[in-house]
Design an enzyme around this catalytic site. Structure first.
Site, PDB file in Angstrom:
ATOM      1  N   LEU A  69       0.830  -1.204   0.000  1.00  0.00           N
ATOM      2  CA  LEU A  69       0.000   0.000   0.000  1.00  0.00           C
ATOM      3  C   LEU A  69       0.862   1.250   0.000  1.00  0.00           C
ATOM      4  CD1 LEU A  69      -2.745  -0.862   2.687  1.00  0.00           C
ATOM      5  CD2 LEU A  69      -2.930  -1.045   0.201  1.00  0.00           C
ATOM      6  N   LYS A  72       0.566   7.206   1.390  1.00  0.00           N
ATOM      7  CA  LYS A  72       0.461   8.644   1.114  1.00  0.00           C
ATOM      8  C   LYS A  72      -0.627   8.932   0.077  1.00  0.00           C
ATOM      9  CE  LYS A  72       5.281   9.640   2.290  1.00  0.00           C
ATOM     10  NZ  LYS A  72       6.578  10.191   1.808  1.00  0.00           N
ATOM     11  N   PHE A  94       6.911   2.886  13.150  1.00  0.00           N
ATOM     12  CA  PHE A  94       7.488   4.105  12.597  1.00  0.00           C
ATOM     13  C   PHE A  94       7.983   5.026  13.711  1.00  0.00           C
ATOM     14  CE2 PHE A  94       4.483   2.743   9.273  1.00  0.00           C
ATOM     15  CZ  PHE A  94       5.323   2.775   8.161  1.00  0.00           C
ATOM     16  N   ARG A 101       0.610  11.813  11.026  1.00  0.00           N
ATOM     17  CA  ARG A 101       0.643  12.523   9.742  1.00  0.00           C
ATOM     18  C   ARG A 101      -0.053  11.723   8.646  1.00  0.00           C
ATOM     19  NH1 ARG A 101       5.972  13.566  11.434  1.00  0.00           N
ATOM     20  NH2 ARG A 101       6.855  12.072   9.951  1.00  0.00           N
ATOM     21  N   ALA A 135      17.663   5.658  16.391  1.00  0.00           N
ATOM     22  CA  ALA A 135      18.495   4.643  17.040  1.00  0.00           C
ATOM     23  C   ALA A 135      18.060   3.250  16.623  1.00  0.00           C
ATOM     24  CB  ALA A 135      18.401   4.770  18.562  1.00  0.00           C
ATOM     25  N   ASP A 166      16.129  -4.862  20.602  1.00  0.00           N
ATOM     26  CA  ASP A 166      15.116  -5.247  19.615  1.00  0.00           C
ATOM     27  C   ASP A 166      14.264  -6.396  20.135  1.00  0.00           C
ATOM     28  OD1 ASP A 166      15.803  -3.412  17.647  1.00  0.00           O
ATOM     29  OD2 ASP A 166      17.132  -4.780  16.586  1.00  0.00           O
TER      30      ASP A 166
END
Length: 364
Positions: A69, A72, A94, A101, A135, A166
């Protein structure tokens, strides 16, 4: 049918923490829809490859569906909104602010699906002075203090062998989402989870950083029992330039080994404070240097001592234990997968298919 059959996850994560979390859900029967950009998750391109797929990508994304997808574009946003309507869990990785946004922050998704469980995974969380600081794993380990004790005998910190920040985030996020699913079952309400790699890793220092946690000095590896200051929690070089490890500090192990080596006089040294066992460590270094690694493996076979040879991954994956526990599984296309550590008695687990880019949602 897995324990999570009937649960649908919309997954907007890439690389390691998020995919590790969602593959554990897919392994247990959840329907995981992986949203990818046109180029796909960058892990798809990571070498080495087997059966046409990156080993990294395959092991972290098996059993998922891929949907490409453009978030935007209006069409892309509309398609994601449609997927959210049927989702139980929404996961994104993200940097903070990106989802807002794009119009898919928690409040926006909650309007689409009121009982959604929404999980954001980031390095330092959604708020605070470090929220927007870029980071990956090692930088988080450095800022959390862990790299300071991931050091050699010279005190120089070295690159860690496991991406602990992680992995801690992936496991913490999974735990939080499962808790939220249980809670939703009784309350009917969704939840928002702000999972930070830094926050997830920090509790892992409780057993080594006690003095600092209590407001005192920071621990020094050479004076910590778990970090190199004890003779029986230590790595030793062997005659053939390989290594072995002693991994149990209980005095019974010291007694068993030192008696067998004819040095009962050093047993008391194993009970000394970490950092005060130099004589014991020096003796063990000399002793282990007298035989090869494999000779020591044979010698320890009838000894009750927490001992292990230091193996590389090829050696480790070839150990009989791996086959006994079925920890390395071959898929139908001949690729190898590390089996999930969570497997339930009486259930036969096989690796799900690795999704081709834009495989699309399965038909209901």
């Amino acid at each position: 049918m897995g324990k999570l059959s009937g649960i649908t996850v919309v997954d907007l994560t890439q690389f390691l923490p998020g995919p590790m979390m969602t593959v554990m859900m897919a392994d247990q029967g959840a329907r995981v829809i992986k949203i990818e950009p046109q180029a796909g998750d960058p892990a798809r391109a990571m070498e080495p490859k087997e059966a046409g797929h990156s080993v990294w990508f395959a092991n972290l994304n098996r059993g998922k569906e891929s949907v490409v997808l453009d978030l935007k574009s209006e069409d892309g946003k509309a398609a994601l909104a449609d997927l959210c309507r049927e989702a139980d869990v929404f996961v994104e990785g993200f940097r903070p602010g990106v989802m807002k946004r794009l119009g898919f922050d928690f409040d926006s998704v909650k309007e689409i699906k009121p009982d959604i469980i929404y999980c954001s995974i980031s390095a330092f969380g959604q708020e605070g002075s470090l929220a927007h600081h870029p980071a990956h794993d090692m930088a988080v380990q450095a800022l959390a203090g862990f790299l300071s004790v991931n050091d050699g005998a010279d005190g120089m910190p070295v690159v860690p062998g496991a991406p602990s920040a992680d992995l801690a985030a992936g496991l913490t996020a999974l735990s939080a989402v499962l808790m939220a699913l249980v809670g939703r079952g009784s309350s009917g309400e969704g939840a928002y989870i702000d999972c930070a790699m830094f926050d997830s890793l920090l509790p892992w220092c409780a057993h080594t950083a006690g003095s600092a946690i209590a407001g005192g000095e920071s621990p020094v590896s050479s004076h910590q029992r778990s970090l190199g200051g004890a003779g029986f929690y230590q790595v030793y070089e062997t005659k053939d330039a390989k290594h072995v490890a002693l991994g149990g500090r209980e005095i019974k192990f010291a007694r068993n080994l030192l008696t067998a080596l004819g040095r009962d006089d050093l047993i008391a040294h194993a009970e000394r404070e970490a950092g005060e066992q130099q004589e014991l460590i020096a003796f063990l270094r000399g002793a282990f240097a007298a035989r090869t690694r494999d000779e020591w493996v044979d010698w320890f076979a009838d000894k009750d001592v927490a001992f292990a040879p230091v193996l590389n991954f090829r050696e480790a994956l070839g150990e009989p234990y791996i086959a006994e526990r079925q920890l390395l599984v071959e898929s139908t296309d001949g690729a190898h997968h590390i089996a999930p550590p969570i497997r339930f008695a009486g259930e036969d687990w096989r690796p799900g298919k690795v999704p081709e880019l834009n495989s699309g949602p399965r038909k209901k």
